[in-house]
Design a protein around this motif. Sequence first.
Motif, mmCIF file in Angstrom:
data_model
loop_
_atom_site.group_PDB
_atom_site.id
_atom_site.type_symbol
_atom_site.label_atom_id
_atom_site.label_comp_id
_atom_site.label_asym_id
_atom_site.label_seq_id
_atom_site.Cartn_x
_atom_site.Cartn_y
_atom_site.Cartn_z
ATOM 1 N N PHE A 5 0.845 -1.191 0.000
ATOM 2 C CA PHE A 5 0.000 0.000 0.000
ATOM 3 C C PHE A 5 0.889 1.253 0.000
ATOM 4 C CE2 PHE A 5 -2.908 -3.108 1.820
ATOM 5 C CZ PHE A 5 -4.132 -2.774 1.235
ATOM 6 N N CYS A 6 0.525 2.241 -0.835
ATOM 7 C CA CYS A 6 1.200 3.533 -0.831
ATOM 8 C C CYS A 6 0.142 4.612 -0.626
ATOM 9 C CB CYS A 6 1.942 3.754 -2.145
ATOM 10 S SG CYS A 6 3.262 2.559 -2.432
ATOM 11 N N PHE A 7 0.363 5.493 0.333
ATOM 12 C CA PHE A 7 -0.651 6.477 0.716
ATOM 13 C C PHE A 7 -0.138 7.903 0.522
ATOM 14 C CE2 PHE A 7 -1.586 2.716 3.287
ATOM 15 C CZ PHE A 7 -2.949 2.563 3.076
ATOM 16 N N ALA A 8 -0.966 8.732 -0.077
ATOM 17 C CA ALA A 8 -0.717 10.173 -0.163
ATOM 18 C C ALA A 8 -1.905 10.864 0.501
ATOM 19 C CB ALA A 8 -0.573 10.611 -1.608
ATOM 20 N N TRP A 73 4.984 3.289 1.330
ATOM 21 C CA TRP A 73 5.341 4.647 1.743
ATOM 22 C C TRP A 73 4.092 5.432 2.119
ATOM 23 C CZ3 TRP A 73 2.707 7.641 -1.632
ATOM 24 C CH2 TRP A 73 2.672 7.317 -2.994
ATOM 25 N N ILE A 74 4.326 6.498 2.898
ATOM 26 C CA ILE A 74 3.272 7.443 3.275
ATOM 27 C C ILE A 74 3.801 8.842 2.989
ATOM 28 C CG2 ILE A 74 1.863 8.393 5.137
ATOM 29 C CD1 ILE A 74 2.177 5.700 6.601
ATOM 30 N N ARG A 75 3.025 9.595 2.232
ATOM 31 C CA ARG A 75 3.385 10.991 1.952
ATOM 32 C C ARG A 75 2.235 11.878 2.412
ATOM 33 N NH1 ARG A 75 6.419 11.068 -3.865
ATOM 34 N NH2 ARG A 75 8.054 9.590 -3.318
ATOM 35 N N MET A 76 2.588 12.940 3.116
ATOM 36 C CA MET A 76 1.510 13.670 3.772
ATOM 37 C C MET A 76 1.759 15.181 3.784
ATOM 38 S SD MET A 76 -0.269 12.428 7.236
ATOM 39 C CE MET A 76 -0.229 13.518 8.618
ATOM 40 N N GLY A 77 0.696 15.923 3.602
ATOM 41 C CA GLY A 77 0.686 17.361 3.833
ATOM 42 C C GLY A 77 -0.287 17.638 4.962
ATOM 43 N N THR A 78 -0.010 18.655 5.747
ATOM 44 C CA THR A 78 -0.853 18.893 6.913
ATOM 45 C C THR A 78 -0.973 20.375 7.206
ATOM 46 O OG1 THR A 78 -1.065 18.524 9.297
ATOM 47 C CG2 THR A 78 1.161 18.522 8.391
ATOM 48 N N LEU A 269 7.232 10.648 4.372
ATOM 49 C CA LEU A 269 7.687 11.961 3.922
ATOM 50 C C LEU A 269 6.577 12.987 4.110
ATOM 51 C CD1 LEU A 269 9.283 10.813 0.543
ATOM 52 C CD2 LEU A 269 10.530 11.385 2.635
ATOM 53 N N PHE A 270 6.978 14.225 4.424
ATOM 54 C CA PHE A 270 6.012 15.306 4.598
ATOM 55 C C PHE A 270 6.272 16.420 3.584
ATOM 56 C CE2 PHE A 270 4.750 13.117 8.296
ATOM 57 C CZ PHE A 270 3.541 13.652 8.711
ATOM 58 N N MET A 271 5.186 17.016 3.117
ATOM 59 C CA MET A 271 5.275 18.097 2.144
ATOM 60 C C MET A 271 5.669 19.398 2.836
ATOM 61 S SD MET A 271 5.004 19.251 -0.932
ATOM 62 C CE MET A 271 4.098 18.082 -1.946
ATOM 63 N N GLN A 272 6.645 20.090 2.232
ATOM 64 C CA GLN A 272 7.053 21.394 2.733
ATOM 65 C C GLN A 272 6.379 22.513 1.926
ATOM 66 O OE1 GLN A 272 11.362 21.297 4.493
ATOM 67 N NE2 GLN A 272 11.491 20.655 2.359
ATOM 68 N N MET A 522 0.732 14.983 -3.470
ATOM 69 C CA MET A 522 1.756 14.411 -2.575
ATOM 70 C C MET A 522 2.389 13.170 -3.225
ATOM 71 S SD MET A 522 1.222 16.464 0.035
ATOM 72 C CE MET A 522 -0.143 17.531 0.538
ATOM 73 N N ALA A 523 1.565 12.382 -3.929
ATOM 74 C CA ALA A 523 2.081 11.171 -4.564
ATOM 75 C C ALA A 523 3.022 11.505 -5.715
ATOM 76 C CB ALA A 523 0.915 10.319 -5.068
ATOM 77 N N LEU A 524 2.831 12.659 -6.357
ATOM 78 C CA LEU A 524 3.633 13.031 -7.519
ATOM 79 C C LEU A 524 4.877 13.832 -7.161
ATOM 80 C CD1 LEU A 524 0.760 14.287 -9.872
ATOM 81 C CD2 LEU A 524 1.701 11.981 -9.718
ATOM 82 N N ALA A 525 4.953 14.330 -5.932
ATOM 83 C CA ALA A 525 5.999 15.280 -5.561
ATOM 84 C C ALA A 525 7.369 14.621 -5.451
ATOM 85 C CB ALA A 525 5.634 15.955 -4.243
#
Length: 1293
Positions: A5-8, A73-78, A269-272, A522-525
């Motif tokens: 599983f890959c999560f954005a 992987w997990i990619r996240m913006g918050t 990973l987190f989005m800046q 987030m998935a494309l970054a």
Amino acid sequence: MNDKFCFAIDRGGTFTDVYARCPGGTVKVLKLLSVDPNNYSDAPTEGIRRIIEQETGKRVPRNSPTETDNIGWIRMGTTVATNALLERKGERMALAITEGFKDLLHIGNQARPNIFDLKVLCPDVLYEEVVEVRERVVPRQDVSESEASNNQWNLRKGSTGEEILVVKKLDTKKLSQDLTKVLERGIKSLAVVLIHSFMYKDHEEKVGAIAQELGFSHVSLSSHVIPMVKAVPRGFTACSDAYLTPHIKSYLEGFSSGFKNHLQGVNVLFMQSDGGLIEMDRFSGSRGILSGPAGGVVGYAMTSYNQLGCQPVIGFDMGGTSTDVSRYAGKYEHVFESTTAGVTIQAPQLDVNTVAAGGGSQLFFRSGMFVVGPESAGAHPGPVCYKKGGPLALTDANVALGRLLPQFFPKIFGPKENEPLDKESTMTAFKQITDQVNSCDSNADKNLSIEEVALGFIHVANEAMCRPIRALTQAKGHDTSQHILAVFGGAGGQHACAVARILGMQTIVIHKYAGILSAFGMALADVVQEAQEPCAKIYESANLSYLDSRLEALEKECTNALKNQGFSSVNIICEAYLNLRYEGTDCALMVTADKDGLINKSNSCCYGDFKQAFLKRYKKEFGFVIAERQILVDDIRVRGIGKSVIETDEDILQADGEPKIETVTSVYFDEGWVDTRVYMLSSLGSGHILPGPAIIMDKLSSILIEPGCEGFITHRGDVQIKIGSSKGKIIGTGLDTIHLSIFSHRFMSLAEQMGRILQRTSVSTNIKERLDFSCALFGPDGGLVSNAPHIPVHLGAMQETVQYQLQELGDELRDGDVLLSNHPSAGGSHLPDLTVITPVFRKGIHRPVFYVASRGHHADIGGITPGSMPPHSTSIHEEGAVFISFKLVDEGIFQEEKLIEALMNPAKIPGSSGTRNLRDNLSDLRAQVAANHKGILLVNELINFYGLDVVQAYMGYIQSNAELAVRDLLKEVGSRIKRKTGASLLHAVDYMDDGSPIELTVDINSKIGTAVFDFGGTGPEVWGNCNAPRAITVSAVIYCLRSMVGHDIPLNEGCLKPVSIRLPPGCILDPSPDAAVVGGNVLTSQRVVDVILHAFDVCAASQGCMNNITFGDKDVGYYETVAGGAGAGPTWHGRSGIHVHMTNTRITDPEVLECRYPVILNKFMLVPGTGGRGKFRGGDGVIRELIFRRPLTLSILTERRVFRPYGLQGGEDGQRGNNLLIRKCGRLIRLGSKASVQVEKGDMFRLLTPGGGGYGTIVDSNPGYENLEPPRKRQQHIQRGSVYEFTRAQESV
């Protein structure tokens, strides 16, 4: 990763969106509430749990840690950082700052956020305690080694290559004692901000080490967080880091605890804010402010630009609580200083402009005008249709018109969140506002239906959203119409066609995941690693090897960091940047090298030709380059990118037959109710064509294709819409209240676009960077229609100038003529403000149909002192070149020779000089002519579209609307005064420091809403320069009326129609033509405002002064105005250390001041107790100490050194100011209000600015009571981005 599983994930303020690629390649999307404590503790964790449970069919307990073996992987913006900043819920923290600057971040740039708010509300500082650090370093400048040795100053080399002097060593003993006291208060997070630490970080690092030894759990050093010049924004950034990073770490620990082994072994990973991803344990507060919105920018950039032939794209993200606009043309557009929630962050951020409050924008009908926002219904309670008792909002308008279909929405509304959207309540609310519209006198001839009113609000909202989009593109020299509109967010699809049509765009693209595009982004970054350091080199051949070596070192640092994260060299790209600016300017551009063609190694870095890149971009954005001017390097930066190699999109099935119509509904457009087909996006195939009108429903969003437009489904499943021509609604000359609001926006947009051209094409610092200008549109009678920006001292003043020219020249004006004027008797304010006026002609009409004008402050136009602002002038001819009715362009020919002669004329007066900056004068006047030409084109476009009679009719209606708002105010005030005193007369008097009275009697007719402002009793013209031209008093009256109205109204000729202003001939407010006036503009204007507000009993006096300080010699000149205390009012304390009323000038940052000028800023802080006491306390003034490093001439032009700022209703007066000169030998000299004096090396000037008056009698003996801050105004949406920064800068002059 196909087997995992890959999560954005985008964790927003209201909803959390999840994009998941499941084992085998299946895609799942999910939207859930970000906060739902009854069901789960963390939304992203819950989203991951649900999808894994659904896909595997195995139960995943909610209260147990989720297994991570099958997570790739997990990619996240918050929005965790943004929300903590908005709600002030970050970590408790303290600030350690250089001694003498403890209030530097409170004062900031000294400009107030909203120029018309008498109750000045600035966001609270983030720190609770301040520790003054005893240390000091300054640039070396021309100090010899022997002088340094004699004074026991240590010479050191800074990281920029410049030498600095350690004039005061770090006092570690005092520091340890002070930090210990902070720890005892339970504060364990610390921000350290020392002056000049951007280039000399040793002291900061020592402070940090001591703090950590003592037990501080988090220390943010400004020199590490962002090593860039400017102490104030760097200080804010360090504070935000110390305030937010511990809070983010706490959130991340909570997030990790929801998984086995705290996500060890999982790539998280987190989005800046800059659009790049970073490892979770390195995610920090100052780089995470735009974490969520950044994902959306990446999402549309990666899915629309290349796919649509590399045409530039405007991102339009309209949600429930905000609307974000951005631009992508092959590269991400970054800003490096931006303000969010009142905190200026100095860090790379995508240029995301929040321009409106989204679907939650509240709807109002005020003084005959439709108003949308800026107040928002938010997510809770939301609009009326949410069935939670919320106000009428834009979403309700879409429901009322059938554009939102309740049957297709989940039942998540109502008090128990289990009901559908409530159309019935929406229609009831619209019936009430429709009755209000139809009962308005201005709409007496025509009754509007509920649907017409709802559609009217949508038209007004669309027009309002287009203004900042135009500003974003045109500010950088781009044609708005040549862009594609990429629409996403829950509400964007309902407005897309209308917005694109207004902007002249031809294509809209709406991604299949538009409702969760931030998560998809987030998935494309890519993963990003940045390295940056300050520099102070000239970009020239001798320094190229140094620049190459530093870029190489930073590139190596970034590459190694990315390799450590598992990236191979083939997937790493490094971008080299230099932050360049012309010498003598503040306009720095962060540029990548130009690599086109062959690189001339002798004139270029190995990384490419940065100079050519800078010149190309400068020419693109500003319309010219400055020949023979050195280019300076402020910063060296490398952006390392670890490329994400992730396949996310698959083709959908080809269309087979006609698209399936789900249902047919009735939707209201300009043509009336129209049958509209409804489709489900999931049932549409590649190649389906959908002619408008149509609605495409998706579980994540709703898309409206308007009549005349055509939708097309791409092979990826995205929606493309081609914008067709619209029949439009024929507008007559009769008043339509909807179009009244639309024309208001159109007229304002015209003035704003003129201003953009002026800023782009001007050369001087005053106009290009300080934005000290106004542009305006006038009717055929010279009456003001619209002006932008709203600089208080310019309000209404240009109208007097234009009308004077009409009286003087009459029928002499010809097409191609342009006039120049600055004389006070011709409507001028003071001589440096040059007004350029151009008539607008139409074929077949011999008289002008409109006028356009621009007024700009020129830094020098001659006179007896540099800067054309002498403190002791007694005649206007000592203040510079004078123009009454000068033809700057005569039938299309620029009169350069005559202009130069006029600008040099002051040299004929003994002791005086012609202009000292002829080149800038000529360039800026050409820029003003160009701005006016843009205004003419825009006026003609408007006339071509609507017709001259319609445009002139609505010009009149807009003026009448402003008149109505002022009449309503005068009726209300007059009635209140009459109830209180039995009369409608108001009276006040105050005095200038020379004893000249300014007296005012206001006679209000509360029945019809008119007033006479009679300044009878005001003193005569003075032998000095505090005489104020009539235009100044007009501006002060308009400023006060607008401030008392309390909400936005058109500021035009109509504001003054209910008002008669009487000035005794020959008084200080209506002086003779030869009187000196420079002090009237900057000092007397403030006293006039104090007198008006006193008469109306609105608030106590503010500092009543601009504190004009000038110093210089033949080689250097500097001018500043300095903040003081604001007056208290009936419900508020006065703000301390702020500019008030007729000025809002930003102050030069301490580091820039000391690097560029021969002075040391010894102290800049508040002076407690200088504000008047009262139930509500006046704001405190400031102390500012300047030590001179060589002989100079110091000039001061100030007021309130004799008469104190008054208190009201029992409140005490504020303290008067003081101007002191302390000679190097210790001799103390009081300089008085106005002086010009020679200062020597080592002398110090101490400026003490006045405090504001108090309001009301003290009712509580508790001394802490007086220092309470007023309740903060809740910000309904976060304003941010380059457009917002430009507007703030315009209102900061």
